[in-house]
Design an enzyme around this catalytic site. Structure first.
Site, PDB file in Angstrom:
ATOM      1  N   LYS A 155      -2.060  -1.507  -3.835  1.00 55.90           N
ATOM      2  CA  LYS A 155      -2.940  -0.346  -3.786  1.00 55.90           C
ATOM      3  C   LYS A 155      -2.121   0.931  -3.899  1.00 55.90           C
ATOM      4  CE  LYS A 155      -5.908   1.988  -0.522  1.00 55.90           C
ATOM      5  NZ  LYS A 155      -6.471   2.008   0.787  1.00 55.90           N
TER       6      LYS A 155
ATOM      7  N   LYS B 229       0.859  -1.180   0.000  1.00 55.51           N
ATOM      8  CA  LYS B 229       0.000   0.000   0.000  1.00 55.51           C
ATOM      9  C   LYS B 229       0.897   1.232   0.000  1.00 55.51           C
ATOM     10  CE  LYS B 229      -3.534   2.487   2.544  1.00 55.51           C
ATOM     11  NZ  LYS B 229      -4.578   2.407   3.573  1.00 55.51           N
TER      12      LYS B 229
HETATM   13  C1  PBG Z   1      -7.024   3.709   5.439  1.00 53.87           C
HETATM   14  C2  PBG Z   1      -7.521   3.412   4.061  1.00 53.87           C
HETATM   15  C3  PBG Z   1      -7.404   4.315   2.987  1.00 53.87           C
HETATM   16  C4  PBG Z   1      -8.006   3.719   1.886  1.00 53.87           C
HETATM   17  C5  PBG Z   1      -8.478   2.469   2.297  1.00 53.87           C
HETATM   18  N1  PBG Z   1      -8.154   2.290   3.660  1.00 53.87           N
HETATM   19  C6  PBG Z   1      -6.852   5.682   2.929  1.00 53.87           C
HETATM   20  C7  PBG Z   1      -5.584   6.005   3.560  1.00 53.87           C
HETATM   21  O1  PBG Z   1      -4.685   5.175   3.703  1.00 53.87           O
HETATM   22  O2  PBG Z   1      -5.463   7.164   3.953  1.00 53.87           O
HETATM   23  C8  PBG Z   1      -8.092   4.370   0.535  1.00 53.87           C
HETATM   24  C9  PBG Z   1      -9.034   3.803  -0.446  1.00 53.87           C
HETATM   25  C10 PBG Z   1      -9.362   4.693  -1.578  1.00 53.87           C
HETATM   26  O3  PBG Z   1      -8.760   5.763  -1.787  1.00 53.87           O
HETATM   27  O4  PBG Z   1     -10.274   4.322  -2.327  1.00 53.87           O
HETATM   28  N2  PBG Z   1      -6.961   2.731   6.350  1.00 53.87           N
END
Ligand code: PBG
Length: 352
Positions: A274, A221
């Site tokens: 991601k 991520k």
């Molecule tokens: C945070 C989380 C995020 C997303 C999913 N879980 C955002 C972040 O890390 O700030 C983002 C998903 C998206 O942008 O569609 N636990």
């Protein structure tokens, strides 16, 4: 080999290419266009399939009733109160979507330093999960494991003296995980990027008797700008600083292999990359280098770009949307989390 040589000669000597084509002076043994000449033949030669079974639909949940509020930066995507969310899941199941990941939008008053509301018995997120699984036992319900929706600091981990501390975060995530498993989630999705969290979660789940509850780990991520609309939806942006000390550097690819190896050893059932579209090379890398199913999160900002361009008449949504999703599959994703899941299933009931 020979036909390549002939082709180059034609191009290099500057002769009139169109006259060559008209007289069919050259006979190429290989003509890739033969396999593209009709829908029937293209159908046989197709390499990648995409249908609702590959998709996971992310849904935003807020407390209350009768609420369906559109997210400004993602027109067409909503935050639902529990009753509306159940209706939405029902509609999606009718369309063939069986997989859902749910994110809670938590009121500021319920947030604190240690995210205690994440495992509170009165938590609307956990109650709604129980309700969804009761009404639709055949669906696969995926959770979000991270502190940020519940944290007054807006970070995925515990903040001590301005630092996001790793190990003290882990028991909180473990407790959240067990509460989610109890609520009936089929798979848990740790999105926090703390070191060691998958192993700690796996052990906590097993000790509590939840051997069957799976872990879909957010393995690679990245600290991405493309989460903007998601943070608007949940009002979950960090109160200070950024997420660069735990989410990965967008410049890095090989590092994803370290995360993949650790998650695998710690007991993850599926690995996620991601965002998706801007990280197709990482999806391909994980698909090639390890045997677990690979998921990719087509994140909010990636969807918002497409919606905005389509609203301006700059892109044809009906063509660009399936093409974007297909690219993610082609790169190697078995599973795609996308806000377009319902639109896709509605437009392409047989898949593409
Ligand atoms: C945070 C989380 C995020 C997303 C999913 N879980 C955002 C972040 O890390 O700030 C983002 C998903 C998206 O942008 O569609 N636990």
């Amino acid at each position: 080999m020979q036909c390549t040589f002939v082709l180059l000669c034609v191009l290099h000597d500057g002769s009139n290419i169109s006259s060559v084509q008209q007289t069919s002076e050259f006979s190429f043994l290989r003509r890739p266009r033969r396999n593209r000449q009709s829908a029937a033949i293209r159908g046989m030669a197709v390499e990648t399939h995409l249908s609702a079974q590959h998709l996971v639909f992310p849904l935003f949940l807020l407390d209350g009733s009768g609420i369906r509020s559109e997210i400004k930066s993602m027109p067409g995507i909503y935050r639902f109160s529990p009753d509306e969310l159940l209706r939405e899941v029902g509609e999606c199941m009718e369309l063939g979507i069986t997989n859902f990941v749910v994110f809670p939008a938590v009121a500021d008053a319920l947030k604190d330093k240690t995210a205690t509301f994440s495992y509170h018995s009165d938590n609307f997120y956990l109650k709604t999960a129980r309700e969804i699984k009761k009404r639709f036992p055949e669906c696969c319900l995926i959770s979000d494991v991270a502190m940020d929706p519940y944290s007054s600091d807006g970070h995925d981990g515990l903040v001590e003296n301005g630092e996001i501390v790793n190990d003290p975060t882990l028991p909180i995530l473990a407790r959240m995980s067990v509460a989610q498993a109890e609520a009936g989630f089929d798979m848990l999705g740790p999105s926090d990027m703390m070191d060691g969290r998958v192993g700690v979660m796996r052990r906590a789940l097993d000790e509590a008797g939840f051997q069957k509850t799976g872990i879909l780990s957010y393995t690679a991520k990245y600290a991405s700008a493309f989460y903007g609309p998601f943070r608007d939806a949940l009002d979950s942006a960090p109160k200070s600083g950024d997420k660069k000390t735990y989410q990965m550097n967008p410049a890095n690819r090989r590092e994803a292999l370290i995360e993949a190896e650790l998650d695998t050893l710690e007991g993850a059932d599926m690995l996620m990359v991601k965002p998706a579209l801007h990280y197709l090379d990482v999806i391909q890398l994980l698909k090639e280098k390890q045997p677990l199913p690979v998921a990719a999160y087509h994140v909010s900002g990636e969807c918002a770009m497409l919606i905005a361009a389509a609203q301006n008449g700059w892109l044809d949504f009906d063509r660009a949307m399936p093409e974007a999703l297909l690219s993610i599959r082609r790169a190697g994703a078995d599973v795609i989390l996308t806000y377009f899941a319902k639109e896709f299933a509605r437009r392409f009931p047989k898949g593409v």
